[in-house]
Design a protein around this motif. Sequence first.
Motif, PDB file in Angstrom:
ATOM      1  N   GLY A  15     -63.728 -24.605 -20.812  1.00 38.04           N
ATOM      2  CA  GLY A  15     -64.143 -23.551 -21.723  1.00 38.04           C
ATOM      3  C   GLY A  15     -64.858 -22.410 -21.034  1.00 38.04           C
ATOM      4  N   GLY A  16     -65.224 -22.609 -19.773  1.00 37.81           N
ATOM      5  CA  GLY A  16     -65.931 -21.592 -19.031  1.00 37.81           C
ATOM      6  C   GLY A  16     -65.019 -20.522 -18.467  1.00 37.81           C
ATOM      7  N   SER A  17     -65.623 -19.598 -17.726  1.00 40.18           N
ATOM      8  CA  SER A  17     -64.889 -18.467 -17.157  1.00 40.18           C
ATOM      9  C   SER A  17     -65.226 -18.284 -15.683  1.00 40.18           C
ATOM     10  CB  SER A  17     -65.240 -17.176 -17.904  1.00 40.18           C
ATOM     11  OG  SER A  17     -64.872 -17.235 -19.266  1.00 40.18           O
ATOM     12  N   LEU A  18     -64.276 -17.726 -14.977  1.00 38.49           N
ATOM     13  CA  LEU A  18     -64.461 -17.318 -13.593  1.00 38.49           C
ATOM     14  C   LEU A  18     -63.662 -16.049 -13.362  1.00 38.49           C
ATOM     15  CD1 LEU A  18     -64.096 -20.665 -11.588  1.00 38.49           C
ATOM     16  CD2 LEU A  18     -66.175 -19.307 -11.803  1.00 38.49           C
ATOM     17  N   LYS A  19     -64.116 -15.243 -12.412  1.00 32.56           N
ATOM     18  CA  LYS A  19     -63.360 -14.052 -12.037  1.00 32.56           C
ATOM     19  C   LYS A  19     -63.115 -14.098 -10.535  1.00 32.56           C
ATOM     20  CE  LYS A  19     -63.151  -9.035 -12.568  1.00 32.56           C
ATOM     21  NZ  LYS A  19     -63.823  -7.834 -13.139  1.00 32.56           N
ATOM     22  N   LEU A  20     -61.865 -14.183 -10.164  1.00 33.13           N
ATOM     23  CA  LEU A  20     -61.485 -14.201  -8.757  1.00 33.13           C
ATOM     24  C   LEU A  20     -61.250 -12.782  -8.266  1.00 33.13           C
ATOM     25  CD1 LEU A  20     -58.915 -17.164  -8.757  1.00 33.13           C
ATOM     26  CD2 LEU A  20     -61.418 -17.228  -8.674  1.00 33.13           C
ATOM     27  N   GLY A  26     -55.984  -3.180   5.520  1.00 29.37           N
ATOM     28  CA  GLY A  26     -54.740  -2.952   6.236  1.00 29.37           C
ATOM     29  C   GLY A  26     -53.520  -2.986   5.338  1.00 29.37           C
ATOM     30  N   TYR A  27     -53.736  -2.873   4.038  1.00 27.08           N
ATOM     31  CA  TYR A  27     -52.653  -3.001   3.063  1.00 27.08           C
ATOM     32  C   TYR A  27     -53.048  -2.238   1.817  1.00 27.08           C
ATOM     33  CZ  TYR A  27     -48.874  -5.393   0.554  1.00 27.08           C
ATOM     34  OH  TYR A  27     -47.725  -5.688  -0.146  1.00 27.08           O
ATOM     35  N   ASP A  28     -52.208  -1.331   1.386  1.00 25.18           N
ATOM     36  CA  ASP A  28     -52.518  -0.496   0.240  1.00 25.18           C
ATOM     37  C   ASP A  28     -51.957  -1.127  -1.029  1.00 25.18           C
ATOM     38  OD1 ASP A  28     -51.705   2.970  -0.693  1.00 25.18           O
ATOM     39  OD2 ASP A  28     -52.985   1.453  -1.608  1.00 25.18           O
ATOM     40  N   ILE A  29     -52.833  -1.715  -1.853  1.00 20.82           N
ATOM     41  CA  ILE A  29     -52.343  -2.420  -3.036  1.00 20.82           C
ATOM     42  C   ILE A  29     -51.756  -1.458  -4.058  1.00 20.82           C
ATOM     43  CG2 ILE A  29     -54.016  -4.282  -2.715  1.00 20.82           C
ATOM     44  CD1 ILE A  29     -55.490  -3.177  -5.211  1.00 20.82           C
ATOM     45  N   SER A  30     -52.146  -0.189  -4.018  1.00 23.38           N
ATOM     46  CA  SER A  30     -51.623   0.771  -4.994  1.00 23.38           C
ATOM     47  C   SER A  30     -50.157   1.095  -4.743  1.00 23.38           C
ATOM     48  CB  SER A  30     -52.451   2.057  -4.971  1.00 23.38           C
ATOM     49  OG  SER A  30     -52.287   2.744  -3.732  1.00 23.38           O
ATOM     50  N   SER A  31     -49.669   0.741  -3.580  1.00 22.15           N
ATOM     51  CA  SER A  31     -48.273   1.008  -3.249  1.00 22.15           C
ATOM     52  C   SER A  31     -47.433  -0.259  -3.234  1.00 22.15           C
ATOM     53  CB  SER A  31     -48.175   1.677  -1.870  1.00 22.15           C
ATOM     54  OG  SER A  31     -48.848   2.913  -1.870  1.00 22.15           O
ATOM     55  N   ASN A  32     -48.047  -1.349  -3.630  1.00 19.30           N
ATOM     56  CA  ASN A  32     -47.357  -2.635  -3.575  1.00 19.30           C
ATOM     57  C   ASN A  32     -47.751  -3.502  -4.760  1.00 19.30           C
ATOM     58  OD1 ASN A  32     -46.083  -2.706  -0.662  1.00 19.30           O
ATOM     59  ND2 ASN A  32     -48.143  -1.854  -0.429  1.00 19.30           N
ATOM     60  N   SER A  33     -46.920  -4.477  -5.044  1.00 21.70           N
ATOM     61  CA  SER A  33     -47.224  -5.408  -6.122  1.00 21.70           C
ATOM     62  C   SER A  33     -48.056  -6.564  -5.579  1.00 21.70           C
ATOM     63  CB  SER A  33     -45.932  -5.939  -6.739  1.00 21.70           C
ATOM     64  OG  SER A  33     -45.129  -6.558  -5.753  1.00 21.70           O
ATOM     65  N   MET A  34     -48.876  -7.138  -6.430  1.00 23.22           N
ATOM     66  CA  MET A  34     -49.762  -8.239  -6.034  1.00 23.22           C
ATOM     67  C   MET A  34     -49.667  -9.368  -7.040  1.00 23.22           C
ATOM     68  SD  MET A  34     -51.256  -7.179  -3.245  1.00 23.22           S
ATOM     69  CE  MET A  34     -52.654  -8.294  -3.073  1.00 23.22           C
ATOM     70  N   GLY A  35     -49.980 -10.573  -6.573  1.00 24.79           N
ATOM     71  CA  GLY A  35     -49.929 -11.706  -7.483  1.00 24.79           C
ATOM     72  C   GLY A  35     -50.946 -12.764  -7.130  1.00 24.79           C
ATOM     73  N   TRP A  36     -51.173 -13.660  -8.078  1.00 30.81           N
ATOM     74  CA  TRP A  36     -52.025 -14.834  -7.858  1.00 30.81           C
ATOM     75  C   TRP A  36     -51.171 -16.081  -8.035  1.00 30.81           C
ATOM     76  CZ3 TRP A  36     -56.960 -14.945  -6.145  1.00 30.81           C
ATOM     77  CH2 TRP A  36     -57.706 -13.768  -6.208  1.00 30.81           C
ATOM     78  N   PHE A  37     -51.354 -17.004  -7.104  1.00 26.96           N
ATOM     79  CA  PHE A  37     -50.660 -18.274  -7.141  1.00 26.96           C
ATOM     80  C   PHE A  37     -51.703 -19.386  -7.067  1.00 26.96           C
ATOM     81  CE2 PHE A  37     -46.248 -16.897  -6.559  1.00 26.96           C
ATOM     82  CZ  PHE A  37     -46.447 -15.582  -6.197  1.00 26.96           C
ATOM     83  N   ARG A  38     -51.316 -20.564  -7.471  1.00 26.31           N
ATOM     84  CA  ARG A  38     -52.234 -21.698  -7.350  1.00 26.31           C
ATOM     85  C   ARG A  38     -51.454 -22.936  -6.947  1.00 26.31           C
ATOM     86  NH1 ARG A  38     -53.923 -22.627 -13.730  1.00 26.31           N
ATOM     87  NH2 ARG A  38     -51.917 -23.494 -14.450  1.00 26.31           N
ATOM     88  N   THR A  69     -56.252 -12.802 -17.054  1.00 29.91           N
ATOM     89  CA  THR A  69     -55.891 -11.385 -16.975  1.00 29.91           C
ATOM     90  C   THR A  69     -55.949 -10.920 -15.535  1.00 29.91           C
ATOM     91  OG1 THR A  69     -56.842 -10.982 -19.177  1.00 29.91           O
ATOM     92  CG2 THR A  69     -56.402  -9.060 -17.798  1.00 29.91           C
ATOM     93  N   ILE A  70     -54.853 -10.349 -15.065  1.00 21.98           N
ATOM     94  CA  ILE A  70     -54.818  -9.774 -13.722  1.00 21.98           C
ATOM     95  C   ILE A  70     -55.056  -8.270 -13.831  1.00 21.98           C
ATOM     96  CG2 ILE A  70     -52.292  -9.467 -13.759  1.00 21.98           C
ATOM     97  CD1 ILE A  70     -52.321 -10.085 -10.731  1.00 21.98           C
ATOM     98  N   THR A  78     -58.701  -3.840  -4.390  1.00 20.62           N
ATOM     99  CA  THR A  78     -59.027  -5.200  -4.812  1.00 20.62           C
ATOM    100  C   THR A  78     -58.221  -5.573  -6.050  1.00 20.62           C
ATOM    101  OG1 THR A  78     -61.265  -5.014  -3.919  1.00 20.62           O
ATOM    102  CG2 THR A  78     -60.878  -6.736  -5.569  1.00 20.62           C
ATOM    103  N   VAL A  79     -57.757  -6.810  -6.059  1.00 20.89           N
ATOM    104  CA  VAL A  79     -57.073  -7.381  -7.218  1.00 20.89           C
ATOM    105  C   VAL A  79     -57.953  -8.479  -7.798  1.00 20.89           C
ATOM    106  CG1 VAL A  79     -54.998  -8.545  -8.030  1.00 20.89           C
ATOM    107  CG2 VAL A  79     -54.851  -6.881  -6.175  1.00 20.89           C
ATOM    108  N   TYR A  80     -57.991  -8.550  -9.112  1.00 20.33           N
ATOM    109  CA  TYR A  80     -58.844  -9.521  -9.795  1.00 20.33           C
ATOM    110  C   TYR A  80     -58.007 -10.462 -10.663  1.00 20.33           C
ATOM    111  CZ  TYR A  80     -62.363  -6.001  -8.651  1.00 20.33           C
ATOM    112  OH  TYR A  80     -63.165  -5.104  -7.985  1.00 20.33           O
ATOM    113  N   LEU A  81     -58.563 -11.626 -10.901  1.00 18.74           N
ATOM    114  CA  LEU A  81     -57.993 -12.542 -11.884  1.00 18.74           C
ATOM    115  C   LEU A  81     -59.148 -13.047 -12.744  1.00 18.74           C
ATOM    116  CD1 LEU A  81     -55.390 -13.929 -12.883  1.00 18.74           C
ATOM    117  CD2 LEU A  81     -56.038 -15.909 -11.483  1.00 18.74           C
ATOM    118  N   GLN A  82     -59.223 -12.538 -13.959  1.00 17.50           N
ATOM    119  CA  GLN A  82     -60.222 -13.011 -14.909  1.00 17.50           C
ATOM    120  C   GLN A  82     -59.667 -14.231 -15.618  1.00 17.50           C
ATOM    121  OE1 GLN A  82     -63.456 -11.800 -15.722  1.00 17.50           O
ATOM    122  NE2 GLN A  82     -63.497 -13.744 -16.854  1.00 17.50           N
ATOM    123  N   MET A  83     -60.393 -15.332 -15.539  1.00 19.02           N
ATOM    124  CA  MET A  83     -59.927 -16.590 -16.113  1.00 19.02           C
ATOM    125  C   MET A  83     -60.919 -17.034 -17.174  1.00 19.02           C
ATOM    126  SD  MET A  83     -58.642 -18.518 -12.648  1.00 19.02           S
ATOM    127  CE  MET A  83     -60.309 -18.797 -12.073  1.00 19.02           C
TER     128      MET A  83
END
Length: 124
Positions: A15-20, A26-38, A69-70, A78-83
């Motif tokens: 029931g809790g939350s975390l934000k990753l 060396g990598y421009d995230i605005s020009s590339n797609s990003m993802g989270w895996f587990r 939410t990504i 920076t890329v985030y994952l709100q859980m």
Amino acid sequence: QVQLVDSGGGSVQAGGSLKLSCVASGYDISSNSMGWFRQAPGKEREGVAAINKKGDRTYYADSVKGRFTISQDNAKNTVYLQMNSLKPEDTAMYYCATDWVYYGGKIHVNGGYWGQGTQVTVSS
């Protein structure tokens, strides 16, 4: 040299939350797609969430839709994952990664770079 640094994991109760966070250098995230895996022990790696390079389209595994939410902050590279509403079955090592493809209703790895991972443990 490309480097992705994952952080924000920890131990929480169900029931809790975390934000990753995933900080890229060396990598421009605005020009590339990003993802989270587990990946949990004894289980296959799973694509959890992904965002396209424009940042206007997101994809989620069915198991996390409505809870995770990504997002990305291009200024911070920076890329985030709100859980939210975390469940024991969300327990896994979480990794951010570049380059993914979406087909068959799932997010798949497509080469690219990986962070070192951050552990998420959810207790019941």
